[in-house]
Enzyme design. Structure first.
Site, PDB file in Angstrom:
ATOM      1  N   PRO A  12       0.789  -1.227   0.000  1.00 31.17           N
ATOM      2  CA  PRO A  12       0.000   0.000   0.000  1.00 31.17           C
ATOM      3  C   PRO A  12       0.823   1.280   0.000  1.00 31.17           C
ATOM      4  O   PRO A  12       1.818   1.382   0.722  1.00 31.17           O
ATOM      5  CB  PRO A  12      -0.797  -0.083   1.306  1.00 31.17           C
ATOM      6  N   ASN A  13       0.356   2.199  -0.796  1.00 29.92           N
ATOM      7  CA  ASN A  13       0.875   3.578  -0.876  1.00 29.92           C
ATOM      8  C   ASN A  13       2.232   3.699  -1.557  1.00 29.92           C
ATOM      9  O   ASN A  13       2.711   4.803  -1.782  1.00 29.92           O
ATOM     10  CB  ASN A  13       0.923   4.228   0.531  1.00 29.92           C
ATOM     11  N   ARG A  16       5.090  11.009  -2.336  1.00 31.24           N
ATOM     12  CA  ARG A  16       4.726  10.705  -0.945  1.00 31.24           C
ATOM     13  C   ARG A  16       5.926  10.944  -0.015  1.00 31.24           C
ATOM     14  O   ARG A  16       6.943  10.245  -0.117  1.00 31.24           O
ATOM     15  CB  ARG A  16       4.313   9.240  -0.869  1.00 31.24           C
ATOM     16  N   TYR A  33      10.992   8.933   1.939  1.00 34.34           N
ATOM     17  CA  TYR A  33      11.049   7.832   0.977  1.00 34.34           C
ATOM     18  C   TYR A  33      11.827   8.162  -0.296  1.00 34.34           C
ATOM     19  O   TYR A  33      12.000   7.287  -1.154  1.00 34.34           O
ATOM     20  CB  TYR A  33       9.621   7.389   0.609  1.00 34.34           C
ATOM     21  N   ASN A  58       8.166  -5.477   0.017  1.00 31.62           N
ATOM     22  CA  ASN A  58       7.956  -4.291   0.852  1.00 31.62           C
ATOM     23  C   ASN A  58       6.443  -4.166   1.003  1.00 31.62           C
ATOM     24  O   ASN A  58       5.761  -3.678   0.098  1.00 31.62           O
ATOM     25  CB  ASN A  58       8.541  -3.036   0.190  1.00 31.62           C
ATOM     26  N   ALA A  87       2.727  -0.448   5.116  1.00 32.05           N
ATOM     27  CA  ALA A  87       2.176  -0.491   6.473  1.00 32.05           C
ATOM     28  C   ALA A  87       1.618  -1.866   6.839  1.00 32.05           C
ATOM     29  O   ALA A  87       1.490  -2.192   8.031  1.00 32.05           O
ATOM     30  CB  ALA A  87       1.098   0.577   6.622  1.00 32.05           C
ATOM     31  N   HIS A 146       3.275  -4.114   9.404  1.00 29.97           N
ATOM     32  CA  HIS A 146       3.091  -3.947  10.849  1.00 29.97           C
ATOM     33  C   HIS A 146       1.740  -4.449  11.339  1.00 29.97           C
ATOM     34  O   HIS A 146       1.418  -4.305  12.513  1.00 29.97           O
ATOM     35  CB  HIS A 146       3.249  -2.457  11.213  1.00 29.97           C
ATOM     36  N   ASP A 166       1.317 -15.362   7.164  1.00 32.89           N
ATOM     37  CA  ASP A 166       0.917 -16.760   6.920  1.00 32.89           C
ATOM     38  C   ASP A 166       1.138 -17.151   5.466  1.00 32.89           C
ATOM     39  O   ASP A 166       1.570 -18.270   5.168  1.00 32.89           O
ATOM     40  CB  ASP A 166      -0.565 -16.961   7.258  1.00 32.89           C
ATOM     41  N   GLU A 185      12.398  -9.228   3.355  1.00 31.01           N
ATOM     42  CA  GLU A 185      11.567  -8.053   3.664  1.00 31.01           C
ATOM     43  C   GLU A 185      12.442  -6.817   3.451  1.00 31.01           C
ATOM     44  O   GLU A 185      13.558  -6.755   3.975  1.00 31.01           O
ATOM     45  CB  GLU A 185      11.115  -8.146   5.129  1.00 31.01           C
ATOM     46  N   HIS A 239      12.578  -2.370   3.217  1.00 34.82           N
ATOM     47  CA  HIS A 239      11.953  -1.072   3.445  1.00 34.82           C
ATOM     48  C   HIS A 239      12.899   0.006   2.954  1.00 34.82           C
ATOM     49  O   HIS A 239      14.130  -0.116   3.117  1.00 34.82           O
ATOM     50  CB  HIS A 239      11.642  -0.847   4.933  1.00 34.82           C
ATOM     51  N   LEU A 240      12.327   1.041   2.394  1.00 36.35           N
ATOM     52  CA  LEU A 240      13.132   2.196   1.978  1.00 36.35           C
ATOM     53  C   LEU A 240      13.699   2.900   3.203  1.00 36.35           C
ATOM     54  O   LEU A 240      14.873   3.267   3.250  1.00 36.35           O
ATOM     55  CB  LEU A 240      12.250   3.160   1.171  1.00 36.35           C
ATOM     56  N   SER A 241      12.835   3.108   4.202  1.00 38.12           N
ATOM     57  CA  SER A 241      13.252   3.799   5.423  1.00 38.12           C
ATOM     58  C   SER A 241      13.646   2.764   6.474  1.00 38.12           C
ATOM     59  O   SER A 241      13.301   1.583   6.367  1.00 38.12           O
ATOM     60  CB  SER A 241      12.099   4.662   5.940  1.00 38.12           C
ATOM     61  N   ARG A 292      12.095   5.140  13.046  1.00 38.71           N
ATOM     62  CA  ARG A 292      10.979   6.070  12.861  1.00 38.71           C
ATOM     63  C   ARG A 292      10.310   6.347  14.207  1.00 38.71           C
ATOM     64  O   ARG A 292      10.363   5.520  15.121  1.00 38.71           O
ATOM     65  CB  ARG A 292       9.955   5.473  11.865  1.00 38.71           C
ATOM     66  N   ARG A 337       5.615   1.187  13.951  1.00 37.53           N
ATOM     67  CA  ARG A 337       6.466   0.770  12.823  1.00 37.53           C
ATOM     68  C   ARG A 337       7.620  -0.130  13.279  1.00 37.53           C
ATOM     69  O   ARG A 337       8.374  -0.652  12.470  1.00 37.53           O
ATOM     70  CB  ARG A 337       7.072   1.992  12.130  1.00 37.53           C
TER      71      ARG A 337
HETATM   72  C1  DQA Z   1       7.890   1.371   4.361  1.00 34.17           C
HETATM   73  C2  DQA Z   1       7.829   1.606   5.877  1.00 34.17           C
HETATM   74  C3  DQA Z   1       6.418   1.383   6.406  1.00 34.17           C
HETATM   75  O1  DQA Z   1       6.389   1.635   7.806  1.00 34.17           O
HETATM   76  C4  DQA Z   1       5.447   2.331   5.719  1.00 34.17           C
HETATM   77  O2  DQA Z   1       4.149   2.086   6.175  1.00 34.17           O
HETATM   78  C5  DQA Z   1       5.545   2.265   4.240  1.00 34.17           C
HETATM   79  C6  DQA Z   1       6.865   2.218   3.626  1.00 34.17           C
HETATM   80  C7  DQA Z   1       9.284   1.680   3.783  1.00 34.17           C
HETATM   81  O3  DQA Z   1       9.572   1.222   2.692  1.00 34.17           O
HETATM   82  O4  DQA Z   1      10.057   2.402   4.418  1.00 34.17           O
HETATM   83  O5  DQA Z   1       4.549   2.345   3.534  1.00 34.17           O
HETATM   84  O6  DQA Z   1       7.617   0.006   4.115  1.00 34.17           O
END
Ligand code: DQA
Length: 145
Positions: free
Chosen positions: A9-10, A17, A22, A73, A76, A79, A86, A97, A99-101, A106, A111
């Site tokens: 998502p997002n 964003r 990011y 990735n 959210a 979390h 599963d 797994e 993540h950019l950040s 954070r 998170r």
């Molecule tokens: C993220 C970190 C997540 O906490 C956040 O909800 C994202 C992006 C990252 O790539 O840093 O949507 O996965």
């Protein structure tokens, strides 16, 4: 070697964003960097998928069981989603797994926990798009053994 790269998502809004967190790159730009990186490796095919919907991500994991490895990735959903956790466990492929950040650095407490980490081979976070290319290198190394 087939690697499935999933973004949740997002992440379709990358570039606009919260660029201070990011970065300025769009998702297609990041996917292009990963594709170019994969060309330097031997016989690696990448498939990309992005969805804002938990169930669609689960369906995509199920329908890519023939792949050799997963880079995910989940945004959210990392979390909150016991169901994606599963699904990863069910398909039993090596998954990283990403993540950019650096989610652990954070300010939001929520998170700091991931439902995916316990079922993934490893986690790479905080390196922007390099989190994805590092994950690809590590999967490639493992799958070439
Ligand atoms: C993220 C970190 C997540 O906490 C956040 O909800 C994202 C992006 C990252 O790539 O840093 O949507 O996965």
């Amino acid at each position: 070697m087939k690697i499935f790269v999933i973004n949740g998502p997002n992440l379709n809004l990358l570039g606009e964003r919260e660029p201070e967190i990011y970065g300025n790159q769009t998702l297609p730009e990041i996917e292009n960097i990963i594709t170019e990186h994969a060309k330097k490796l031997n016989n690696v095919q990448i498939e990309f998928y992005q969805s804002n919907h938990e169930g669609e991500i689960i369906d995509a994991l199920h329908s890519h069981r023939e792949c050799d490895g997963i880079i995910i990735n989940a945004g959210a959903l990392t979390h909150s989603s016991t169901a994606i956790s599963d699904a990863l466990q069910s398909i039993d492929l090596p998954a990283i797994e990403v993540h950019l950040s650096n989610t652990n650095a954070r300010s939001e407490e929520w998170r700091h926990h991931s439902y995916l980490s316990p079922v993934c081979w490893g986690v790479i976070m905080g390196f922007g798009h390099l989190s994805y290319t590092a994950a690809l290198d590590l999967l490639y190394e493992r799958l070439s053994r």
